[in-house]
Design an enzyme around this catalytic site. Structure first.
Site, PDB file in Angstrom:
ATOM      1  N   HIS A   1       0.823  -1.208   0.000  1.00 37.54           N
ATOM      2  CA  HIS A   1       0.000   0.000   0.000  1.00 37.54           C
ATOM      3  C   HIS A   1       0.859   1.261   0.000  1.00 37.54           C
ATOM      4  CE1 HIS A   1      -3.777  -2.162   1.674  1.00 37.54           C
ATOM      5  NE2 HIS A   1      -3.863  -2.000   0.381  1.00 37.54           N
TER       6      HIS A   1
ATOM      7  N   GLU B   1      -9.974  -7.456 -17.496  1.00 36.26           N
ATOM      8  CA  GLU B   1      -9.030  -7.738 -16.410  1.00 36.26           C
ATOM      9  C   GLU B   1      -9.145  -9.169 -15.904  1.00 36.26           C
ATOM     10  OE1 GLU B   1     -10.014  -4.838 -13.392  1.00 36.26           O
ATOM     11  OE2 GLU B   1     -12.127  -4.937 -13.923  1.00 36.26           O
TER      12      GLU B   1
ATOM     13  N   ASP C   1      -5.014  -6.017 -12.376  1.00 36.40           N
ATOM     14  CA  ASP C   1      -5.668  -7.290 -12.089  1.00 36.40           C
ATOM     15  C   ASP C   1      -5.374  -8.336 -13.153  1.00 36.40           C
ATOM     16  OD1 ASP C   1      -6.925  -7.093  -9.587  1.00 36.40           O
ATOM     17  OD2 ASP C   1      -8.540  -5.886 -10.409  1.00 36.40           O
TER      18      ASP C   1
ATOM     19  N   ARG D   1      -0.703  -9.098  -6.213  1.00 33.92           N
ATOM     20  CA  ARG D   1       0.112  -7.884  -6.347  1.00 33.92           C
ATOM     21  C   ARG D   1       0.464  -7.265  -5.015  1.00 33.92           C
ATOM     22  NH1 ARG D   1      -4.021  -3.324  -7.642  1.00 33.92           N
ATOM     23  NH2 ARG D   1      -6.021  -4.365  -7.562  1.00 33.92           N
TER      24      ARG D   1
ATOM     25  N   CYS E   1      -5.829   1.321 -18.952  1.00 37.44           N
ATOM     26  CA  CYS E   1      -5.933   2.336 -17.897  1.00 37.44           C
ATOM     27  C   CYS E   1      -5.252   1.915 -16.602  1.00 37.44           C
ATOM     28  CB  CYS E   1      -7.404   2.667 -17.622  1.00 37.44           C
ATOM     29  SG  CYS E   1      -8.369   1.282 -16.988  1.00 37.44           S
TER      30      CYS E   1
END
Length: 524
Positions: A179, A418, A440, A450, A486
């Site tokens: 994070h 995704e 994803d 991830r 994106c």
């Protein structure tokens, strides 16, 4: 002089005094009657909630707000409050009972087979320390702007509450998909991870180069000179990149590439010239649902979508329907206790399970489409039926609005690509356009979460990803439907050439990367 090598997690360079962040020293508490202890821990939890609420208001992006919302939800979770009250009733002090409950929960998360829960253990530790600080009156170490912060790990809320002007961050542990790493990249804070433990002298200074992955402690004059030379070169490149900001993105051969931006909150647009972008390739709508006890109304959503559409001045605006779940929990809406939230009820699956919420959003989007070039995008589509069902609901929303005398338009309906099942059978999906969610798609293709530092090498695109991307672009060309990307990969300067070689001609990037991506396109 000591030179250390780590893994670059967010690019940049910084120099300054070293500030080591460790465990907070707290004053001893005198244990009181159980009723008083309950009152004190209640006050501490309320103080933590208030501080998190203030922080959520200031962060300005959905990724950060989602991290903090998870902690807010935990403070009201019976899994925590019930054993806490039982511990105090049995004679424990408020701090002792709180630490015992949280340590047990953290241990459970760390031992989980699920990568998502292991990644959330750091958020639990963050919350534990925040409440203990409020309970004991402890103050966190001060981080002055222009510092090189060294820590084993850093809590997301601590990162978000810090002024990182001119500063850099070094974590002896951590990973490039944590994070804090995600937050550092979005805010342009140089971050180096995985340098391992090392000793620090008092009042030392450091040079951090997270382009090269190097930290130099107590540098000698030649090291300082090399650092300044590299920093000047990067600053020169950044200035040259900014010259591309107001121009169309074209390859060296003159081929046009559309560069759009991703938007998490409408306030972000205040600092951006619409003339510098080709539109908005992704509007995340999760911010409308965070930190509130009720659901956003049709009128509230319509005002937000209208503002964004009007800002774009006729350029395309792609608005994604609610993408909750996975690493974006929303209290009271997403499912609690899923064994694997990334493979659970998230995205369009959650929306179709709660159609009354989706219908309100689709009505607001149909109304906003009257005022601009609005497109609607559905997340986490895995089978054609999901997209078909959303199309039915969108058509019904337009019909009902017009019947009631309200202006509405039927916007183009596209999908995020995704889920590998959708990517590998894309010809079965009747979408007006396709937008690739690289984050994803990569983790599902590689079966590697991830948020797992040990699997960082698998989070980079390899042959399987590039093959899927190329085939998606070939299908888009043959079907006459736009294919864009994106995800984070669109903002990765080192990947631009291969993205274009795969057939992409539309990229939606982080706003901070707009100039550098346009410059990278010009060099292809």
């Amino acid at each position: 002089m000591l030179e250390l090598v780590g893994t670059p997690a967010a690019p940049g360079m910084a120099a300054g005094p070293v500030v080591r962040i460790g465990s907070t020293r707290r004053r001893e508490r005198l244990r009181r009657a159980a009723s008083d202890e309950l009152s004190e821990i209640g006050n501490a939890i309320a103080a933590a909630q208030a501080a998190l609420a203030v922080l959520m208001e200031s962060v300005g992006d959905d990724e950060a707000a989602g991290i903090l919302a998870f902690q807010m939800a935990l403070l009201e979770d019976d899994e925590i409050t019930r054993p806490l009250a039982e511990g105090i009733a049995a004679g424990a002090g408020a701090d002792e009972a709180w630490s015992k409950v949280m340590n047990a929960l953290i241990a459970d998360y760390e031992a989980s087979e699920d990568i998502y829960f292991r990644g959330r253990a750091a958020d639990l530790a963050d919350l534990r320390e925040r409440v203990l600080d409020a309970l004991t009156g402890a103050d966190a170490e001060t981080i002055a702007p222009g510092s090189i912060v060294v820590a084993e790990d850093l809590a997301p809320s601590r990162f978000l509450a810090t002024d990182w002007s001119g500063s850099g961050l070094v974590l002896t542990r951590g990973g490039i998909t944590s994070h804090v790493a995600i937050l550092a990249r979005s805010r342009g804070v140089p971050l180096l991870v995985g340098v391992g433990p090392f000793e620090l002298s008092d009042a030392c200074e450091a040079l951090l180069d997270s382009h090269e992955g190097v930290l130099v402690i107590d540098p000698d004059p030649p090291a300082r000179e090399r650092f300044e030379h590299r920093r000047t070169a990067h600053e020169d490149r950044a200035r040259a990149d900014r010259q591309h900001l107001a121009t169309e993105a074209r390859t060296a051969a003159g081929e046009r590439v559309r560069v759009m931006i991703n938007v998490a909150r409408p306030e972000e647009l205040d600092a951006i010239d619409p003339g510098h972008v080709d539109g908005i390739g992704l509007v995340r709508t999760e911010f409308l649902f965070h930190d509130r006890r009720d659901l956003p109304s049709e009128e509230e959503q319509y005002r937000v979508y209208r503002r964004i559409a009007e800002w774009a001045q006729g350029k395309p605006v792609t608005i994604r329907t609610l993408d909750a779940g996975g690493d974006k929990p929303i209290p009271g809406l997403t499912h609690d206790g899923e064994s694997n939230p990334f493979l659970g009820v998230r995205g369009v699956r959650l929306s179709l399970e709660r159609p009354e919420i989706l219908e309100v959003q689709l009505r607001a989007l149909a109304r906003a489409a009257v005022l601009g070039n609005v497109k609607v995008m559905v997340p986490m589509v895995a089978v054609p039926h999901e997209l078909d069902r959303v199309r039915e609901l969108l058509g019904k929303a337009v019909h009902d609005l017009r019947t009631a005398g309200t202006e509405a338009e039927l916007p183009p309906l596209g999908m995020m690509v995704e889920v590998p099942a959708a990517a590998l059978a894309i010809e079965r999906f009747d979408a007006a356009f396709y937008s690739i969610g690289s984050n994803d798609l990569l983790q599902y293709l590689m079966a590697a979460g991830r948020d797992e530092p040990a699997l960082a090498s698998l989070s980079k695109p390899g042959p399987a990803f590039w093959r899927v991307l190329r085939e998606l672009c070939e299908h888009g060309t043959a079907a006459g439907r736009e294919v864009s990307l994106c995800g984070d990969l669109a903002s990765d300067i080192g990947s631009i050439a291969q993205l274009l070689a795969s057939g992409l001609r539309t990229l939606s990037v982080a706003q901070a990367a707009l100039a550098s991506v346009k410059a990278a396109v010009s060099r292809v």
